[in-house]
Design a protein around this motif. Structure first.
Motif, mmCIF file in Angstrom:
data_model
loop_
_atom_site.group_PDB
_atom_site.id
_atom_site.type_symbol
_atom_site.label_atom_id
_atom_site.label_comp_id
_atom_site.label_asym_id
_atom_site.label_seq_id
_atom_site.Cartn_x
_atom_site.Cartn_y
_atom_site.Cartn_z
ATOM 1 N N PRO A 528 89.211 -3.782 64.638
ATOM 2 C CA PRO A 528 89.874 -3.620 65.941
ATOM 3 C C PRO A 528 91.229 -4.315 66.007
ATOM 4 O O PRO A 528 92.196 -3.742 66.528
ATOM 5 C CB PRO A 528 88.867 -4.234 66.914
ATOM 6 C CG PRO A 528 87.539 -4.029 66.256
ATOM 7 C CD PRO A 528 87.806 -4.209 64.786
ATOM 8 N N GLU A 539 93.328 -4.040 72.130
ATOM 9 C CA GLU A 539 92.277 -4.234 71.119
ATOM 10 C C GLU A 539 90.896 -3.852 71.655
ATOM 11 O O GLU A 539 90.075 -3.285 70.919
ATOM 12 C CB GLU A 539 92.271 -5.691 70.649
ATOM 13 C CG GLU A 539 91.265 -5.941 69.536
ATOM 14 C CD GLU A 539 91.364 -7.351 68.978
ATOM 15 O OE1 GLU A 539 90.374 -7.810 68.365
ATOM 16 O OE2 GLU A 539 92.431 -8.002 69.148
ATOM 17 N N THR A 540 90.624 -4.127 72.939
ATOM 18 C CA THR A 540 89.312 -3.776 73.500
ATOM 19 C C THR A 540 89.096 -2.268 73.469
ATOM 20 O O THR A 540 88.036 -1.775 73.068
ATOM 21 C CB THR A 540 89.184 -4.287 74.941
ATOM 22 O OG1 THR A 540 89.312 -5.713 74.937
ATOM 23 C CG2 THR A 540 87.830 -3.911 75.531
ATOM 24 N N LEU A 541 90.131 -1.524 73.876
ATOM 25 C CA LEU A 541 90.038 -0.070 73.879
ATOM 26 C C LEU A 541 89.907 0.461 72.449
ATOM 27 O O LEU A 541 89.118 1.380 72.181
ATOM 28 C CB LEU A 541 91.259 0.532 74.563
ATOM 29 C CG LEU A 541 91.315 2.069 74.640
ATOM 30 C CD1 LEU A 541 90.109 2.615 75.396
ATOM 31 C CD2 LEU A 541 92.616 2.518 75.292
ATOM 32 N N GLY A 543 88.564 -1.092 69.913
ATOM 33 C CA GLY A 543 87.205 -1.378 69.461
ATOM 34 C C GLY A 543 86.201 -0.352 69.975
ATOM 35 O O GLY A 543 85.324 0.106 69.231
ATOM 36 N N GLN A 544 86.347 0.014 71.253
ATOM 37 C CA GLN A 544 85.447 1.024 71.823
ATOM 38 C C GLN A 544 85.653 2.374 71.135
ATOM 39 O O GLN A 544 84.689 3.104 70.849
ATOM 40 C CB GLN A 544 85.708 1.155 73.322
ATOM 41 C CG GLN A 544 85.330 -0.084 74.121
ATOM 42 C CD GLN A 544 85.820 -0.010 75.554
ATOM 43 O OE1 GLN A 544 86.630 0.849 75.912
ATOM 44 N NE2 GLN A 544 85.341 -0.919 76.387
#
Length: 581
Positions: A528, A539-541, A543-544
């Motif tokens: 990510p 980074e959160t998006l 990773g998803q």
């Protein structure tokens, strides 16, 4: 608190009704009530409320529904538990669980104490308030769970009639049995019980007339004759030598024409020893068997399912029902009603509603040993109404992304072949002498095909049509990525279907995943953080989105937080993606 789903959904607290008026909030609550005390993922809730094509804001909408439900419920029983929500209540706080408990008690005492069993059945049946979940509207979860709850009720009702027949209550049972056989005309057990009751009250002619009615209905709607037990009962009444042993005996009906035959065995089928061993072990275990097989495009899931279905043919004398749900093809996925209609496969007539299709399908399977193969599924809402719960039946479901099945489902991931298996497959198609003469080239060719069976079959078939070309020549040809794309165009087309399905998905993560994949073609590190640096996306998006690509079988995850290409995904044409907004 007291929750009721055996009829319209109701919530009660300290004897007072708690109104939950918003339809979709009621639907969210219902998805949790059918599994009280268990965590239900957000993805599962989305699928049960909207099916395979949810709105883009589905997950946010679910969070809003949950927040409003918490304000309505008088006790803090709705918990957030990753990856979803849980209704923290005891089973006895849900009428369906109380119903199941009372029925089990009745079964336990039915033989030594039929009077007590009749009382317990009566107590359970009084919990029934009409069509379960009747006020939820046209949501997929109702199509899945309402017929299941209705089947539990009707099964308990039939067992209570068996107890009544043992107690000699023939005359008093006739009015209710007559009404029920009019409502459920395809239930052979109810018909049998009514025929016994009529015969024992000296109404033989009516009993025989009723048999003719159900026979005509079954032939017209299902294309089958009544089962052997009902036919023997009719013959006994005609001979007037009826001893009528009351306990119901399950019997197998003659084999019926399936929806379609499974694809034939492949003469070149190779490997899969571990997967076949696992399938055999599970099918040898007692109880209903439901097996979900998932894996990337072209890996041979359908071939494995067909091979095993043919192997199992003797265990399912009433046939195999096979339907290709075409989830590996472009376009909208098959609806649950279309799946059921294909499984029924009756040329005579088709059920009017989805609920009628479920009832007719269950009637067709009742008392029979049938294997159901649902190939190329895309979502749980497609397949759950078609999963048989009849003892003696079994189901195999194939899909690319993992699909949540009912409790007790076994999941099997099918990956690429080993190098040895790949070389063996090449040898079966191009000839063992050619492979034995060029073992290194054969292994390189397998690697260039990423050990993907469909890719291997495609290249091996082309090589067999060019017998004067060496395998080394094919290796040189396919080393060029552009030529490899051309030779494997059909295989890559299957991968693009998975990308398109993500692009049409209902969540931001799915759409981001479709846009992200082309950017990863030349990435050297797939984490990510590294991909976020590469794209400039959060980074959160990212990773998803990477997790969505794993679920879609376009990447795999060798370690937590680490990702890698399945061999052929790196060949997909690069497109310029838009930045997620």
């Amino acid at each position: 608190m007291d929750f009721r789903i055996l009829g319209p959904l109701e919530v009660w607290h300290d004897g007072a009704h708690v109104p939950v008026t918003a339809p979709m909030q009621r639907a969210v609550l219902a998805t949790l009530l059918v599994r009280p005390g268990h965590t239900v993922s957000v993805d599962s809730i989305v699928d049960q409320l909207w099916g395979p094509q949810p709105p883009h804001t589905a997950q946010v909408t679910i969070r809003n529904y949950v927040q409003r439900l918490r304000r309505v419920l008088p006790e803090p029983v709705l918990e957030t538990v990753a990856p979803g929500y849980r209704l923290a209540v005891l089973p006895d706080q849900v009428d369906a669980s109380r119903f199941a408990g009372l029925v089990e008690q009745a079964r336990t005492v039915a033989s030594p104490n039929p009077v007590r069993a009749a009382q317990l059945f009566d107590e359970a049946l009084h919990l029934w308030r009409g069509s379960p979940l009747a006020d939820l509207g046209d949501v997929p979860m109702r199509l899945v769970h309402a017929p299941r709850l209705e089947e539990l009720y009707l099964g308990a009702l039939e067992e209570s009639f068996e107890v009544g027949l043992r107690l000699g209550w023939h005359a008093r049972l006739i009015p209710e049995l007559t009404a029920l056989t009019n409502t459920y005309p395809l239930r052979e057990r109810l018909c049998r019980q009514l025929m016994i009751s009529l015969y024992r009250t000296r109404r033989s002619a009516e009993a025989l007339t009723h048999y003719q009615h159900i026979r005509a209905r079954m032939i017209a709607e299902l294309g089958v004759e009544p089962g052997p037990e009902l036919r023997r009962l009719q013959e006994s009444i005609l001979r007037e030598d009826l001893t009528l042993s009351v306990p119901f005996i399950r019997v197998n009906a003659p084999a019926e024409r399936p929806a379609a035959d499974p694809p034939p065995r492949l003469a070149t089928f190779t490997g899969r020893d571990a997967e076949l061993t696992e399938l055999r072990e599970r099918f040898a275990a007692p109880g209903p068997v439901v097996f979900f097989v998932h894996g990337p495009a072209g890996v041979g899931k359908s071939t494995l399912a067909a091979q095993f279905a043919h192997e199992l043919a003797a265990r399912f004398p009433d046939g195999t029902l096979y339907v290709d749900l075409a989830g590996n093809q472009p376009g909208a996925p098959a609806t649950p009603a279309a799946v059921l209609t294909a499984l029924l496969g009756s040329p005579h007539s088709s059920p009017g509603s989805a609920e009628a299709a479920v009832r007719a399908y269950r009637a067709r399977l009742r008392g029979r040993r049938v294997l159901v193969v649902l190939d190329n599924a895309t979502s749980a809402s497609q397949v759950l109404p078609a999963i048989p719960d009849e003892d003696g039946c079994a189901a195999i479901v194939t899909s690319r992304r993992p699909v949540a099945g009912p409790d007790g489902t076994v999941h099997l991931h099918v990956d690429a072949l080993s190098t040895k298996e790949s070389v063996d497959l090449l040898g079966r198609i191009v000839g063992p002498r050619k492979v034995d003469g060029e073992p290194e080239a054969a292994a390189e060719l397998a690697e260039l095909c990423a050990n993907n069976p469909l890719a291997l079959r495609t290249i091996a078939t082309r090589a067999a049509s060019r017998p004067h070309w060496s395998l080394a020549a094919w290796v040189e040809l396919l080393t060029d990525p552009g030529r490899r794309r051309t030779e494997l165009a059909d295989v890559l087309g299957g991968l693009r279907v998975s990308v398109d399905q993500l692009a049409r998905g209902g969540t931001e993560a799915e759409q981001t995943a479709a846009e992200l994949l082309p950017r990863l073609q030349h990435a050297t590190e797939l984490t990510p953080a590294a991909v976020a640096d590469l794209t400039g996306w959060p980074e959160t998006l990212v990773g998803q989105a990477l997790e969505e690509l794993v679920d879609a079988q376009l990447l795999y995850s060798p370690t937590p937080g680490g990702y890698a290409h399945y061999g052929l995904t790196a060949l997909l044409d690069t497109e310029t993606p838009a930045t997620p907004g």
